[in-house]
Scaffold this motif. Structure first.
Motif, mmCIF file in Angstrom:
data_model
loop_
_atom_site.group_PDB
_atom_site.id
_atom_site.type_symbol
_atom_site.label_atom_id
_atom_site.label_comp_id
_atom_site.label_asym_id
_atom_site.label_seq_id
_atom_site.Cartn_x
_atom_site.Cartn_y
_atom_site.Cartn_z
ATOM 1 N N THR A 147 47.701 40.360 57.440
ATOM 2 C CA THR A 147 47.446 41.711 57.944
ATOM 3 C C THR A 147 46.969 42.652 56.850
ATOM 4 O O THR A 147 46.650 43.810 57.111
ATOM 5 C CB THR A 147 48.722 42.289 58.576
ATOM 6 N N TYR A 148 46.947 42.166 55.606
ATOM 7 C CA TYR A 148 46.503 42.976 54.461
ATOM 8 C C TYR A 148 45.635 42.094 53.575
ATOM 9 O O TYR A 148 46.111 41.123 52.994
ATOM 10 C CB TYR A 148 47.711 43.502 53.689
ATOM 11 N N ALA A 149 44.344 42.416 53.510
ATOM 12 C CA ALA A 149 43.354 41.513 52.893
ATOM 13 C C ALA A 149 43.201 41.760 51.402
ATOM 14 O O ALA A 149 42.089 41.897 50.894
ATOM 15 C CB ALA A 149 42.009 41.672 53.587
ATOM 16 N N VAL A 150 44.312 41.822 50.669
ATOM 17 C CA VAL A 150 44.281 42.031 49.224
ATOM 18 C C VAL A 150 45.200 41.009 48.574
ATOM 19 O O VAL A 150 46.294 40.736 49.075
ATOM 20 C CB VAL A 150 44.734 43.463 48.854
ATOM 21 N N PHE A 151 44.747 40.407 47.461
ATOM 22 C CA PHE A 151 45.562 39.418 46.756
ATOM 23 C C PHE A 151 46.891 40.049 46.355
ATOM 24 O O PHE A 151 46.919 41.170 45.837
ATOM 25 C CB PHE A 151 44.830 38.904 45.514
ATOM 26 N N PRO A 152 48.007 39.350 46.563
ATOM 27 C CA PRO A 152 49.326 39.934 46.276
ATOM 28 C C PRO A 152 49.586 40.023 44.778
ATOM 29 O O PRO A 152 48.918 39.390 43.975
ATOM 30 C CB PRO A 152 50.290 38.936 46.931
ATOM 31 N N GLY A 153 50.599 40.810 44.424
ATOM 32 C CA GLY A 153 51.027 40.868 43.026
ATOM 33 C C GLY A 153 50.479 42.048 42.250
ATOM 34 O O GLY A 153 50.878 42.284 41.113
ATOM 35 N N GLY A 154 49.530 42.783 42.822
ATOM 36 C CA GLY A 154 49.018 43.956 42.133
ATOM 37 C C GLY A 154 48.196 43.648 40.897
ATOM 38 O O GLY A 154 47.980 44.488 40.054
ATOM 39 N N GLY A 155 47.727 42.413 40.761
ATOM 40 C CA GLY A 155 46.938 42.044 39.586
ATOM 41 C C GLY A 155 45.827 41.112 39.971
ATOM 42 O O GLY A 155 45.578 40.853 41.144
ATOM 43 N N ASP A 156 45.151 40.572 38.971
ATOM 44 C CA ASP A 156 43.981 39.728 39.213
ATOM 45 C C ASP A 156 44.423 38.312 39.544
ATOM 46 O O ASP A 156 44.563 37.473 38.666
ATOM 47 C CB ASP A 156 43.077 39.753 37.975
ATOM 48 N N GLN A 157 44.629 38.036 40.843
ATOM 49 C CA GLN A 157 45.006 36.699 41.311
ATOM 50 C C GLN A 157 43.836 36.029 42.030
ATOM 51 O O GLN A 157 44.035 35.081 42.789
ATOM 52 C CB GLN A 157 46.201 36.799 42.283
ATOM 53 N N ARG A 158 42.632 36.493 41.802
ATOM 54 C CA ARG A 158 41.481 36.032 42.587
ATOM 55 C C ARG A 158 41.223 34.534 42.415
ATOM 56 O O ARG A 158 41.311 33.997 41.318
ATOM 57 C CB ARG A 158 40.235 36.825 42.174
ATOM 58 N N ASP A 159 40.912 33.849 43.567
ATOM 59 C CA ASP A 159 40.598 32.419 43.522
ATOM 60 C C ASP A 159 39.273 32.183 42.802
ATOM 61 O O ASP A 159 39.158 31.294 41.967
ATOM 62 C CB ASP A 159 40.501 31.844 44.943
ATOM 63 N N TRP A 160 38.256 32.963 43.191
ATOM 64 C CA TRP A 160 36.926 32.791 42.594
ATOM 65 C C TRP A 160 36.199 34.131 42.653
ATOM 66 O O TRP A 160 36.281 34.865 43.633
ATOM 67 C CB TRP A 160 36.126 31.748 43.360
ATOM 68 N N PHE A 161 35.525 34.455 41.562
ATOM 69 C CA PHE A 161 34.658 35.625 41.580
ATOM 70 C C PHE A 161 33.513 35.390 40.599
ATOM 71 O O PHE A 161 33.600 34.559 39.701
ATOM 72 C CB PHE A 161 35.410 36.919 41.244
ATOM 73 N N SER A 162 32.414 36.126 40.789
ATOM 74 C CA SER A 162 31.225 35.962 39.961
ATOM 75 C C SER A 162 30.568 37.328 39.807
ATOM 76 O O SER A 162 30.603 38.149 40.730
ATOM 77 C CB SER A 162 30.267 34.957 40.621
#
Length: 907
Positions: A147-162
């Motif tokens: 229900t909330y489309a933001v990675f949890p933890g308040g930090g950079d937990q991104r799977d993949w970015f470019s």
């Protein structure tokens, strides 16, 4: 926020018709001419006769759309020119993100920056080019249903970015430009007037469940920087397709062997889905039988009264995936089983720390304990071994006792650990002795150095009289114990223990004596290690009295050194595991007719801890006076830090916990003793443990930094070839090189060291007819020169070829270490880095050599070396200040040799 009036029913019907329009396999979802009104929500800005004008700031048109798996956004823009904006700004044309749980207008931190799907297409002023940043989540069931489309933890937990930089462009402020932002089958691109100006591709096909689009600007750093920009003819088109959830489920280990007696063992489930577990045998049960995400299964088994072994299968199913593990139980044997754990009890101080017990057995065994403040490793094994027991600080004034139970071969053995309360003796006490002694089979003596601040006594467990004796048997503070050992006349090696007790502490030295058939010893510990899926390093210890060689069976792992003698340590570096499956490598050490193997198991990318990291310095050198030092922590997990210097000890930390990157201020007390002292800072979090070795100088130290390195100032050598041993007294990591060329007339072994050590200097015969000079240069890990030894070699009178005056000079771009290497190597330090790192490579053969850096798309970033190189070891500084953060690769090609390594550039 300014909202336009609701559209008339006829307009709504028209839009509904446009939504359903099918043309050549495409669906036009939105068609908005922006000719005085909009089907979206106008948030600031105004309309002109030409179209929508956002002006400066975060003014935009907001579109709220359903999930579009593959498709594109298209619009026309006029009035933009880079000269209208500051050179160091980012000017966004359009942004896309997942709006679930987001309050509009979306904020840059953290709802946009760490959104499951974030794509901002903009012009980068200081690059004079198009640029975009994209984040694309792994489409797990949990992410798709969140229900909330933001990675949890308040930090950079991104799977993949470019975030590559695209092409430049020649702008005309009076010309209309058609921009197309397209995503299709994991490829992402942007084009202007049909020309692709930016593109990238990724591993995931995640698409926003609640697609939001800003046209005209983005939040915070991506706002609009010009006032005359106009947008028209906005369109959103869907190619169709679906997003398939990516589920993961693993069960480890895949097989286990247990004894014939009743007992239990554990299996680890790593998953992002709900699952069920079962067994196919009545003699084995599994708990729990269901769960979700990561968990531990306990497999309970009864007695096997048969003489034959039996096997059961444990099955875990979830998310369309099935994983199995086998449990093989030994049959009842007529062989007499043995199991002994020594000593029977130990007393430790109130501060956190470690201690050891020895196991002597001929069966498989399992270990458990009854206390949450204590951990035992390993929890299972077979035959002889040792147990490492770690315990937390006891903050109570009362002592506490834990029981450790070892079960195997129908035998149960219990030992106890009693920890003193904080106000009782032992809180700040220490006894430091070696962990292991390797002895030959012949009669002899060995000296054990004891470092302590308490009175102590030493005993052994080899009987009365036994094959070990000690002089003295008691002492106070630092001292030495002479251990006399009898000859071992048996054909097998034997083990015993030296037990030091004092100040509420117990320390055990494991003693191994070779048999008469083989006086050589070789031990590698621990027997196995587990590491996360990201790249990193770990270490093994070698205890030996022979020369040895090391090899491994995996291309993703490198071991250094590959040969040596006596006691040492192995540094193991490993690449990232991009697979979802774990992998295991075997490291084999051979010497003195003995072979030892250890293993490294690396988790897959989807398993717990796979992407976690904590990066801290390896060592801190402190002066003897009171002071403070700041430790930088780089991490993507929550962590806590403790120390082993007692309660209260001579180290304290603020803060003691943190999440992600941070700083810890370490306060150290003055060292009033005449000797240096050591302690450790222990960082724990995300399934990881990182230890900083802390060394504080003594009161006699003259170096205000606490660092010291002592070597002779001069050496005079004879004209004939030979070698000489140089004693190094130090408390730092050091590197030694010389200035006599490649190859020169001086060489050194070893070329690096930590603390005290010895360097063997090998020199060639002087045939020049006149004396010659050179220097040995000792540096620290920061490449600062610490000490220089001036070396003079006399002449023997013979006339020969003069010294080669074309000696390579050392400089920051090309430092050559003198000795010719025996094998190829490639590495960089530090890693991760910001913004510079040193890349070092070794060439055992001369040849045409290339060293090239690539980005994650395989594009060449920079060619660092492209020339013929002589054999030798080279170092060069790579400056990445103009590059974006992320993963980069560097490849060394020389002759037929090719190797690629990975490095990470941090923001």
């Amino acid at each position: 926020m300014i909202h336009q009036p609701k559209l008339a029913p006829i307009i709504f019907a028209l839009i509904t018709f446009i939504f359903s329009l099918q043309l050549f396999g495409q669906t036009t979802v939105v068609n908005d001419p922006l000719n005085g009104s909009t089907v979206g929500e106008k948030v600031g800005g105004s309309f002109s006769s030409e179209g929508y004008k956002p002006g400066k700031g975060e003014n935009h048109i907001l579109y709220k759309l359903p999930q579009i798996t593959n498709g594109y956004v298209e619009f026309e823009v006029k009035g933009f020119h880079p000269s209208n904006m500051p050179s160091d700004e980012d000017h966004a044309f359009v942004i896309l993100y997942d709006g679930r749980g987001i309050s509009e207008p979306v904020k840059y931190f953290n709802d946009f920056k760490y959104n499951y799907f974030r794509w901002n297409f903009h012009w980068r002023g200081n690059k004079s080019a198009f640029k975009a940043v994209i984040t694309c989540a792994n489409p797990t069931t949990a992410r798709l249903n969140s229900t909330y489309a933001v990675f949890p933890g308040g930090g950079d937990q991104r799977d993949w970015f470019s975030e590559p930089t695209g092409s430049g462009w020649s702008w005309n402020a009076s010309t209309w430009y058609k921009m197309k932002i397209e995503w299709n089958n994991k490829r992402f691109s942007a084009s202007v007037n049909g020309t692709v100006v930016w593109s990238t591709s990724g591993p995931n096909d995640y698409a926003p469940k609640d697609l939001r689009i800003w046209l005209g600007s983005g939040p915070d750093k991506y706002n609009s920087d010009v006032s005359d920009q106009v947008f028209r003819n906005f369109k959103v088109v869907s190619y169709g397709g679906t997003v398939t959830p990516t589920n993961s489920l693993s069960l480890s280990p895949s097989s286990q062997n247990v004894g014939s007696t009743a007992g239990s063992t554990n299996l680890t489930v790593s998953s992002n889905v709900s699952w069920s577990a079962s067994s196919n045998a009545s003699w084995l049960s599994v708990t729990p039988t269901s769960g979700s995400n990561n968990n531990t299964l306990t497999a309970n088994f009864g007695v096997n009264s048969s003489s034959s072994s039996r096997t059961a299968t444990v099955t875990v199913t979830g998310g369309g995936i099935t994983r199995t593990a086998t449990i093989t139980q030994a049959g009842t044997s007529s062989t007499t089983n043995t199991l002994a754990v020594t000593p029977a009890s130990q007393s430790v101080g109130s501060s956190s720390g470690t201690t050891n017990f020895s196991i002597a057995s001929n069966v498989s065994w399992a270990v458990s304990d009854n206390a949450s403040w204590l951990n035992v490793s390993p929890t299972s094994g077979s035959n002889n071994s040792s147990l490492n027991v770690t315990f937390d600080q006891n903050t109570s004034t009362s002592s506490r006792t834990a029981t450790i139970t070892t079960v195997g071969g129908g035998i149960t053995r219990t030992v106890s650990v009693t920890q003193a309360g904080t106000s009782t003796n032992g809180g700040g006490n220490f006894i430091t002795v070696p962990e292991i002694l390797n002895l030959p089979n012949s009669y002899g003596q060995v000296t054990v150095n004891v470092q302590s601040n308490v009175s102590w006594k030493v005993s052994d467990n080899t009987g009365t009289p036994g094959w070990l004796s000690k002089t003295p048997k008691t002492g106070t503070g630092n001292g030495q114990v002479i251990v006399t050992y009898q000859a071992n006349s048996t054909g097998s090696s034997r083990e015993g223990s030296l037990i030091f007790v004092g100040g509420g502490l117990t320390k055990v030295i494991r003693v191994i004596q070779g048999g008469s058939g083989n006086s050589n010893t070789l031990a590698v510990t621990p027997a196995s290690q587990s590491v996360g899926s990201s790249s990193g390093t770990t270490n093994f210890s070698i205890a030996s009295n022979v020369s040895w060689a090391v090899s491994d069976n995996a291309s993703w792992l490198n071991v250094s050194p590959t040969s040596g003698s006596n006691n040492s340590s192995l540094n193991v570096s490993f690449d990232q595991n991009t697979s979802t499956s774990s992998r295991t490598a075997t490291i084999t050490t051979v010497g003195g007719g003995i072979t030892r193997t250890v293993s490294v198991t690396q988790a897959g990318t989807s398993t717990n801890g796979g992407g976690n990291f904590i990066t801290v310095p390896e060592i801190l050198n402190l002066p003897n006076s009171y002071g403070q030092i700041t430790v930088n922590v780089q991490s993507n997990v929550s962590w806590k830090v403790s120390d082993n210097t007692g309660t209260p000890g001579w180290l304290s930390k603020t803060p003691k916990t943190g999440t992600g990157n941070g700083q810890v201020i370490v306060t150290y007390q003055a060292n009033s003793t005449g000797s240096s002292r050591e302690g450790s800072l222990i960082f724990v979090g995300g399934g990881l443990t990182k230890i900083i070795r802390v060394i504080q100088g003594n009161t006699g130290g003259s170096n205000v930094s606490g660092d010291y390195l002592t070597v002779p100032e001069t050496l005079n050598l004879s004209a004939k070839s030979g070698n000489i041993i140089i004693d190094v007294k130090s408390n730092i990591n050091w590197i030694v090189s010389d200035n006599t060329g490649t190859p020169g007339w001086l060489s050194k072994k070893p070329k690096t060291g930590i603390g005290d050590g010895k360097v063997t200097l090998i020199y060639q015969e002087n045939l020049t007819g006149q004396s010659r000079t050179g220097s040995l240069i000792f540096r620290n890990i920061n490449n600062d020169t610490i000490k220089t030894i001036k070396i003079t070699q006399s002449a023997n009178g013979a006339l020969s070829k003069a010294n080669n005056s074309d000696v390579n000079e050392m400089n920051a771009e090309n430092v050559e270490i003198v000795e010719i290497p025996t094998e190829y190597s490639l590495g960089n330090y530090p890693n991760p880095f910001n913004p510079t790192t040193t890349i070092q490579f070794s060439l055992p053969k001369a040849g045409n050599t290339e060293l090239t850096v690539y980005n994650s798309l395989g594009q060449v970033v920079k060619t660092l070396v492209s020339e013929y190189k002589s054999e030798g070891t080279y170092s060069l500084l790579f400056n990445a200040s103009e590059l974006s953060s992320g993963i980069y690769f560097y490849t060394l090609r020389s002759g037929n040799f090719i190797k690629t390594s990975k490095m990470m550039l941090l923001e």
